[in-house]
Design a protein around this motif. Structure first.
Motif: not given
Length: 559
Positions: A548-559
């Motif tokens: 979950a952390r990895v997936a959310v980090r990717a979404v937030l980084s992509a903007g």
């Protein structure tokens, strides 16, 4: 251990730190113990008197420290001071002395007895085992004439490394010299984690293999990923810290109010415990208080204060938030790990699942009525908008009856969602109350049936667990349908990444330690509501907290 080796644990407070390790020692000198045991006492009465003096001195020292702090730090110090004076513990020591045991043997056996009882109770009571062993070390040190053990006071910025940290030790940390916390035991909602959030320093718990780290080893601690690198490349580590510092400076420039990049408002609120912490929080970029823990005002009280006296205490918290801000007051969350002499039941087999919170009013309705009268008087006196919520609500009938009592005093009524049944019944709950507030610490513990202090279960006591997130999403959706406020006031609200996902689920307010407000506010300001919704989907679709952390980090980084 190779120079490039690394360890990992459960990330608790985001941030990056690079500094030498300083190891917390918790032992008393064996030489002093041996000399003390050889001297002995002439009889059991004199041995018990020595124990009483040492226990009283320990309690007084902890209480004095509590008086000079506030918030979570004051809470844990006061609770530990109370344990040092526990009558049941003293009775167990007295019984062992009468049977002929030497004092330290009697004391050790008494602590083991209570630790076994607390462990068997599970839940929040199991957390007191750490407190018990801390008290044992402190009292033993006073008996043998040694300074009380505890964490060292480094003379340079350092990473504090420990198998575990007693609440009384974490409560006294100085963020200027302790730049990160790393422990082998503990979970994301332990006292260590809570104090680290209050201090705003990176923290990683549940780190396997940490005992191999030696004092002076330079560590790079990443409180976002949970990675600890031993003796990293100095230039790379320094660059990462510099980037983190620049990011922190950007956070410090955030002044609120809380909203996403495309303007969706999110109320960012403070968790407070007393007038001092409320005054401090009122100076920060918050729109009010999302959790006023009233029980922390009374941990050291033997007698229930009158409604008038309570009004005076509550006014000190409500007063700083006049104008267009508001305060959410939680009625007494006494019981389990927060015993209050005039309220809680003694001798329960499992206090964490027993008569605590709102349940205390079932056979003592005057307790709640007097508190509501005090809150209402404080609200009228200060003119501050005041909401009131009850903890440990399990049924719609309980919520409805509480709401009726609160509204009779002219106040806005809500309940805490800490028990899974409350989340599953959120739609019906919102038919009878004005708002809901999710306490993620207890909701996680009760959902996963895992003691939040059990190191082996730290992966379960993580608010990123899919089952916990599903219950939060159910509650948030109920709020959207009803058009009513649903907030989060547990430790999960202080995690910037998770905060974005919570907002994407429909959470309308986030309440946290003041130190976490700017990081959370800046994170929300950097993303749109669409990004928050995609982060929510990513979190809800993950199979475990790490994913979950990895997936959310990717979404937030992509903007």
């Amino acid at each position: 251990m190779s120079p490039t080796s690394s360890l990992s644990g459960t990330p608790v407070v985001p941030g990056v730190a690079y500094a030498p390790a300083v190891i917390a020692t918790v032992s008393v000198s064996p030489t002093a113990v041996a000399a003390f045991e050889q001297a002995g006492f002439p009889d059991a009465e004199s041995a018990l008197a020595a124990y009483d003096d040492a226990a009283a001195a320990t309690a007084e020292g902890l209480a004095a420290r509590a008086a000079h702090t506030s918030g979570a730090a004051a809470e844990v110090l006061t609770a530990t001071a109370g344990l040092a004076k526990d009558k049941g513990l003293r009775a167990a020591v007295k019984k062992r002395l009468a049977a002929g045991d030497p004092l330290l043997t009697a004391f050790g056996a008494a602590v083991d007895q209570f630790a076994g009882v607390f462990t068997s109770m599970g839940g929040l009571m199991a957390e007191r085992v750490t407190d018990l062993h801390d008290i044992q070390r402190r009292v033993t040190a006073r008996l043998v004439g040694e300074p009380e053990p505890g964490v060292p006071e480094p003379d340079e910025p350092s990473v504090l490394v420990a198998e575990d940290l007693a609440p009384a030790d974490t409560a006294g940390l100085d963020a200027r010299t302790v730049v990160a916390l790393v422990t082998e035991k503990g979970g994301p909602t332990s006292h260590t984690a809570i104090i680290a959030r209050q201090l705003g320093i990176p923290c990683v718990v549940g780190v396997s293999g940490l005992s191999a780290v030696r004092g002076g080893t330079r560590l790079l601690v990443d409180g976002t990923t949970g990675e600890i690198t031993l003796e990293p490349d100095e230039q790379k580590a320094s660059r990462l810290v510099a980037d983190a510092r620049a990011g922190r400076e950007a956070l410090d420039r955030w002044t609120g109010p809380g909203r996403t990049a495309d303007g969706t408002p999110v109320k960012l609120l403070a968790n407070v415990a007393d007038g001092a912490s409320a005054t401090s929080a009122a100076a920060g970029p918050v729109e009010g208080v999302g959790l006023f823990r009233t029980e922390l005002c009374f941990l050291n009280r033997k007698d229930e204060p009158s409604a008038e006296e309570q009004a005076d205490i509550y006014s000190g918290v409500l007063g700083p938030f006049g104008g267009d801000r508001y305060v959410v007051v939680r009625t007494l969350d006494a019981g389990s790990d927060k015993p209050i002499a005039f309220a809680t039941h003694e001798g329960e087999e499992n206090p964490a699942l027993g008569v605590r919170g709102l349940r205390l009013s079932f056979d003592n309705p005057g307790l709640l009525e007097r508190q509501l009268a005090g809150i209402a008087a404080a609200a009228e006196r200060t003119g501050t908008e005041t909401w009131v919520m009850a903890p440990m609500v399990a049924t719609v009938a309980e919520a409805a009856e509480f709401a009726g009592q609160v509204r009779a005093h002219g106040l806005k009524a809500g309940v805490m969602v800490e028990i899974p049944s409350a989340a599953l019944l959120a739609h019906q709950m919102l038919e009878v109350v004005d708002f809901l507030s999710i306490g993620t610490n207890d909701l996680t513990q009760y959902t996963m049936a895992a003691d939040r202090m059990a190191t082996d279960l730290a992966h379960l006591t993580d608010a990123w667990q899919p089952a916990v997130l599903q219950l939060i999403a159910i509650t948030a959706e109920a709020g959207k349908i009803a058009g009513k406020s649903v907030g989060v006031c547990g430790e999960a609200a202080a995690d910037p990444m998770l905060a974005a996902a919570l907002v994407g689920m429909g959470i309308t307010s986030l309440s946290m330690a003041l130190a976490a407000v700017r990081p959370v506010g800046a994170q929300l300001a950097a993303v749109t509501m669409d990004t928050c919704e995609r982060a929510a989907e990513a979190a809800l679709g993950a199979v475990d907290p790490r994913a979950a952390r990895v997936a959310v980090r990717a979404v937030l980084s992509a903007g």
